[in-house]
Design an enzyme around this catalytic site. Structure first.
Site, PDB file in Angstrom:
ATOM      1  N   HIS A 117       2.630   1.941  -3.308  1.00 46.72           N
ATOM      2  CA  HIS A 117       1.668   2.534  -4.245  1.00 46.72           C
ATOM      3  C   HIS A 117       1.542   4.036  -3.992  1.00 46.72           C
ATOM      4  CE1 HIS A 117      -2.681   3.283  -5.543  1.00 46.72           C
ATOM      5  NE2 HIS A 117      -1.979   3.181  -6.635  1.00 46.72           N
ATOM      6  N   GLU A 143       0.824  -1.212   0.000  1.00 44.44           N
ATOM      7  CA  GLU A 143       0.000   0.000   0.000  1.00 44.44           C
ATOM      8  C   GLU A 143       0.859   1.263   0.000  1.00 44.44           C
ATOM      9  OE1 GLU A 143      -3.153   2.825   0.477  1.00 44.44           O
ATOM     10  OE2 GLU A 143      -2.854   0.907  -0.543  1.00 44.44           O
ATOM     11  N   HIS A 149     -11.793   5.777  -8.588  1.00 39.23           N
ATOM     12  CA  HIS A 149     -10.336   5.918  -8.491  1.00 39.23           C
ATOM     13  C   HIS A 149      -9.663   5.234  -9.675  1.00 39.23           C
ATOM     14  CE1 HIS A 149      -6.640   6.877  -6.579  1.00 39.23           C
ATOM     15  NE2 HIS A 149      -6.335   5.652  -6.200  1.00 39.23           N
ATOM     16  N   HIS A 176     -20.665  -7.566 -17.033  1.00 36.87           N
ATOM     17  CA  HIS A 176     -19.315  -7.403 -17.579  1.00 36.87           C
ATOM     18  C   HIS A 176     -19.104  -8.347 -18.764  1.00 36.87           C
ATOM     19  CE1 HIS A 176     -15.196  -6.167 -17.642  1.00 36.87           C
ATOM     20  NE2 HIS A 176     -14.732  -7.377 -17.372  1.00 36.87           N
ATOM     21  N   HIS A 210      -5.091  -8.616 -16.983  1.00 36.21           N
ATOM     22  CA  HIS A 210      -6.368  -8.083 -17.473  1.00 36.21           C
ATOM     23  C   HIS A 210      -6.470  -6.586 -17.183  1.00 36.21           C
ATOM     24  CE1 HIS A 210     -10.218  -8.979 -19.222  1.00 36.21           C
ATOM     25  NE2 HIS A 210     -10.885  -8.442 -18.208  1.00 36.21           N
TER      26      HIS A 210
END
Length: 383
Positions: free
Chosen positions: A117, A114, A179, A286, A348
């Protein structure tokens, strides 16, 4: 403060984090300055734009890794980690949280994921700030208005706020999905700016219908990415097993009303979306979106391929779109058939970002209508 008593927003380490951001950004800035020191200011900004674009793509991919590894709450406060600049200073708090909830979101490795990032995001922010400053200095020699990088700077600050609320609202699905979309918008802004330096519009005749088609496919791509983000943030990837059927049915029981209620937490009080038909609805939306987008992308790739005799770059765009589409299909199927392996899931997400990047570059290289060109000239500030 320990465990659940930790304040969600602690601004005390903000100054130290900003200083750390400057230190972290010093390395890519030094590399950029050495590589572009002999260029004029336009060449320097072009090089900085390319570098920032590369790091922004890395940031998006690493953000996906943070989400897919369940590290989004590895440091449950913001902007630091238990009020510290790094997990090193929060060692005791992390150990206490992990001891209290061994299967919880806080672990030593997740805290580092985290915070890395966040460090990468701050580095990108500093680079965009430098880019905006230099763009105003050299505004008369740039192929675009300095308001463009200024808007990019504003947007990266908005992205930082999305990052904050992702943590403080405990992975609220709508915020996490926004986000993700915001990160892709940042990538698109930088890609369009990067393309402006090349000044190589495609030598194609009658581009108005093609431009409308590209915009339509881009809109479908954004919707599909949003659906993909909604699948991920609601843990609906494995709601359907098997392919092409879902749980052995072509049209399983689905609850779209619950699945697409946007203003809600992650499934209720315990943070789990337990209404299986709602997760199936998210997953199937999706899948259906993927079918529509696949047809649209193949049609666009074919239209570009047919124009390769006018400009070879059109053929390269066609092959790029078709290749990325193939990788997306393969990685998407792998997620379902192989039980959501991290590598396939990460691929992906990276593929979706790459599609947005290629589509933006394609739009930027299509010849602009005269009215748009004149409007952009009017926005250029005087010396």
């Amino acid at each position: 403060m320990q465990g659940t008593e930790q304040a969600l927003v602690d601004l005390a380490p903000l100054a130290r984090l900003l200083l750390l951001a400057l230190v972290l950004a010093a390395l890519p800035l030094a590399w950029w300055w050495l590589r572009a020191r002999s260029a004029d200011i336009s060449g320097r900004i072009a090089a900085l734009t390319a570098l920032t674009l590369f790091l922004t793509f890395d940031l998006i991919v690493f953000g996906s890794f943070t989400r897919l590894s369940d590290s989004g709450l590895g440091c449950p406060d913001w902007p630091g980690c238990y009020g510290e600049v790094s997990p090193l200073g929060a060692r005791a708090d992390i150990h206490a949280a992990e001891t209290a909830a061994p299967g919880g979101p806080v672990t030593w490795s997740k805290a580092w994921i985290e915070m890395i990032h966040r460090y990468l995001a701050m580095t990108v922010g500093v680079l965009i700030l430098v880019m905006a400053v230099f763009s105003w200095i050299g505004r008369q020699r740039l192929p675009f208005s300095p308001w463009w990088p200024t808007a990019t700077l504003v947007w990266v600050i908005v992205q930082g706020m999305f990052g904050k609320y992702t943590v403080t609202l405990k992975l609220y699905p709508a915020v996490v999905t926004l986000h993700l979309l915001g990160g892709l918008l940042l990538l698109a802004l930088l890609a369009a700016q990067h393309a402006a330096f090349r000044r190589q519009p495609l030598a194609l005749a009658d581009t108005a219908p093609l431009r409308r088609a590209v915009w339509a496919v881009m809109a479908l791509l954004v919707v599909q990415v949003a659906l993909g983000g909604w699948v991920s943030t609601n843990y609906a990837v494995l709601a359907c097993t098997g392919f092409p059927t879902c749980n052995g049915q072509w049209w399983p029981e689905m609850d779209f009303a619950t699945g697409f209620t946007l203003l809600r937490g992650l499934g209720g009080e315990d943070g789990v979306l337990r209404t299986v038909p709602s997760q199936v609805a998210i997953h199937m939306a999706h899948r259906l979106g993927a079918v529509v987008l696949t047809v649209a992308l193949l049609a666009l790739a074919w239209a570009l391929w047919r124009r390769r005799s006018q400009d070879a770059a059109a053929g390269r765009f066609a092959l790029g779109l078709a290749g990325l589409l193939g990788l997306q299909i393969a990685s998407g199927l792998s997620n379902v058939v192989l039980g959501w392996p991290l590598t396939a899931a990460l691929g992906h997400s990276a593929g979706a970002a790459a599609l947005v990047l290629v589509m933006t570059l394609l739009l930027a290289r299509l010849p602009q209508p005269l009215a748009v060109t004149q409007a952009r000239g009017a926005l250029r500030p005087a010396a």
